[in-house]
Scaffold this motif. Structure first.
Motif, PDB file in Angstrom:
ATOM      1  N   GLY A 137       0.822  -1.195   0.000  1.00  0.00           N
ATOM      2  CA  GLY A 137       0.000   0.000   0.000  1.00  0.00           C
ATOM      3  C   GLY A 137       0.856   1.244   0.000  1.00  0.00           C
ATOM      4  N   ARG A 139       0.567   5.760   1.121  1.00  0.00           N
ATOM      5  CA  ARG A 139      -0.218   6.851   1.716  1.00  0.00           C
ATOM      6  C   ARG A 139       0.671   8.082   1.764  1.00  0.00           C
ATOM      7  N   GLU A 149      -6.020   6.026  12.827  1.00  0.00           N
ATOM      8  CA  GLU A 149      -6.555   5.417  11.612  1.00  0.00           C
ATOM      9  C   GLU A 149      -5.456   5.144  10.590  1.00  0.00           C
ATOM     10  N   ILE A 150      -4.440   6.009  10.563  1.00  0.00           N
ATOM     11  CA  ILE A 150      -3.349   5.829   9.609  1.00  0.00           C
ATOM     12  C   ILE A 150      -2.525   4.597   9.976  1.00  0.00           C
ATOM     13  N   SER A 151      -2.115   4.516  11.230  1.00  0.00           N
ATOM     14  CA  SER A 151      -1.315   3.365  11.647  1.00  0.00           C
ATOM     15  C   SER A 151      -2.124   2.077  11.553  1.00  0.00           C
ATOM     16  N   ASP A 152      -3.419   2.157  11.850  1.00  0.00           N
ATOM     17  CA  ASP A 152      -4.276   0.970  11.717  1.00  0.00           C
ATOM     18  C   ASP A 152      -4.330   0.514  10.263  1.00  0.00           C
ATOM     19  N   TYR A 153      -4.459   1.485   9.368  1.00  0.00           N
ATOM     20  CA  TYR A 153      -4.528   1.144   7.940  1.00  0.00           C
ATOM     21  C   TYR A 153      -3.227   0.514   7.457  1.00  0.00           C
ATOM     22  N   VAL A 154      -2.100   1.139   7.788  1.00  0.00           N
ATOM     23  CA  VAL A 154      -0.808   0.591   7.348  1.00  0.00           C
ATOM     24  C   VAL A 154      -0.629  -0.816   7.908  1.00  0.00           C
ATOM     25  N   SER A 156      -2.878  -2.941   8.703  1.00  0.00           N
ATOM     26  CA  SER A 156      -3.829  -3.885   8.097  1.00  0.00           C
ATOM     27  C   SER A 156      -3.326  -4.468   6.786  1.00  0.00           C
ATOM     28  N   THR A 157      -2.378  -3.767   6.141  1.00  0.00           N
ATOM     29  CA  THR A 157      -1.833  -4.270   4.869  1.00  0.00           C
ATOM     30  C   THR A 157      -0.724  -5.297   5.088  1.00  0.00           C
ATOM     31  N   SER A 178       3.733   3.755  16.473  1.00  0.00           N
ATOM     32  CA  SER A 178       2.899   2.857  15.665  1.00  0.00           C
ATOM     33  C   SER A 178       3.348   1.402  15.676  1.00  0.00           C
ATOM     34  N   LYS A 181       1.418  -1.833  16.826  1.00  0.00           N
ATOM     35  CA  LYS A 181       0.246  -2.317  16.105  1.00  0.00           C
ATOM     36  C   LYS A 181       0.593  -3.363  15.044  1.00  0.00           C
TER      37      LYS A 181
END
Length: 260
Positions: A137, A139, A149-154, A156-157, A178, A181
């Motif tokens: 991904g 960003r 939300e940013i660290s969660d998104y990264v 999640s990939t 981060s 996580k």
């Protein structure tokens, strides 16, 4: 494992004494294979001066797994203080080598940072140069560094490598806050390297790099860097034997005045 290489200590920052090749082959690639987490800092003289001026930032840097000497001034300062660093290890060079390794071995990468245009172009150029590269991904860097939300998104990939190009201090702060996580990942702050990868910024020609005057090339191309380069001068002067008293007299010291 890294203790066998030794360190150089400069203003409270501990630099690993290792070549780029051995750092990657002996330390980072095995960590990738074993799905370990690792926090890498690439520090130049301006970076080290910033840690002196910001204790919280220094604590984050000191918490990292490895600090690489990304700047010829770091090498010279180590020599001035009777220490040794075998070579300069730059964030941009490490990034390219890690991209090549990821391409060959099926590891995924995440590009975090820079402007949207540069981030997108960097991902496209990485894919062009390394056709088998898995891009988990990307960003751009326009967000609050503490936005969960940013660290969660990264996370999640599930990337194997995270290139954080958020600028000095901000990228290290993001990694520090981060990493918990993630179950795995090599995290490395690469500053403006995505701008280089995208083609928006050109590195100095090999001649300038070979003769260790890349800083001069950047200053000629970007006169606005003068203030930053004065930080490099300050850093170098602080490591010349016997010069600290003069620097303090000139007002460069950040020590608190005595209470009367």
């Amino acid at each position: 494992m890294s203790d066998q290489y030794g360190y150089a200590h400069l203003m409270g920052v501990k630099f690993i004494n290792i070549t780029e090749k051995r750092f990657l082959d002996d330390i980072i690639y095995p960590k990738l294979k074993n799905q370990e987490k690792c926090f890498i800092v690439t520090a130049n003289p301006e970076f080290v001066v910033a840690t002196r001026d910001n204790p919280d930032f220094k604590a984050i840097v000191q918490s990292s797994d490895y600090v690489l000497p990304d700047g010829v001034g770091i090498i010279h300062a180590a020599n001035f203080t009777g220490q040794r660093l075998v070579e300069r290890v730059t964030g941009v060079d490490v990034m390219y080598k890690m991209l090549e390794h990821a391409n060959e071995h099926g590891y995924s990468v995440f590009f975090l940072g820079a402007k949207e245009d540069a981030n997108k172009k960097a991902a496209e150029e990485a894919k062009r140069q390394f056709p088998d590269l898995i891009i988990a991904g990307r960003r751009n860097g326009y967000f609050n560094r503490l936005d969960p939300e940013i660290s969660d998104y990264v996370a999640s990939t599930k990337p194997d490598i995270i290139f954080a190009a958020l600028g000095m201090q901000r990228q290290e702060e993001w990694i520090y806050h981060s990493m918990d996580k993630f179950d795995k990942g090599i995290f490395i702050g690469v500053g403006g390297s995505l701008d280089v990868l995208s083609g928006n910024v050109s590195r100095a020609p090999k001649f300038w790099i070979k003769f260790q005057i890349e800083w001069l090339y950047r200053l000629i191309k970007q006169p606005s860097r003068l203030k930053r380069d004065l930080k490099v001068l300050e850093f170098m002067l602080l490591h010349i034997p016997g010069i600290k008293r003069v620097m303090k007299w000139l007002g460069f010291s950040k020590s608190k005045p005595r209470q009367r």
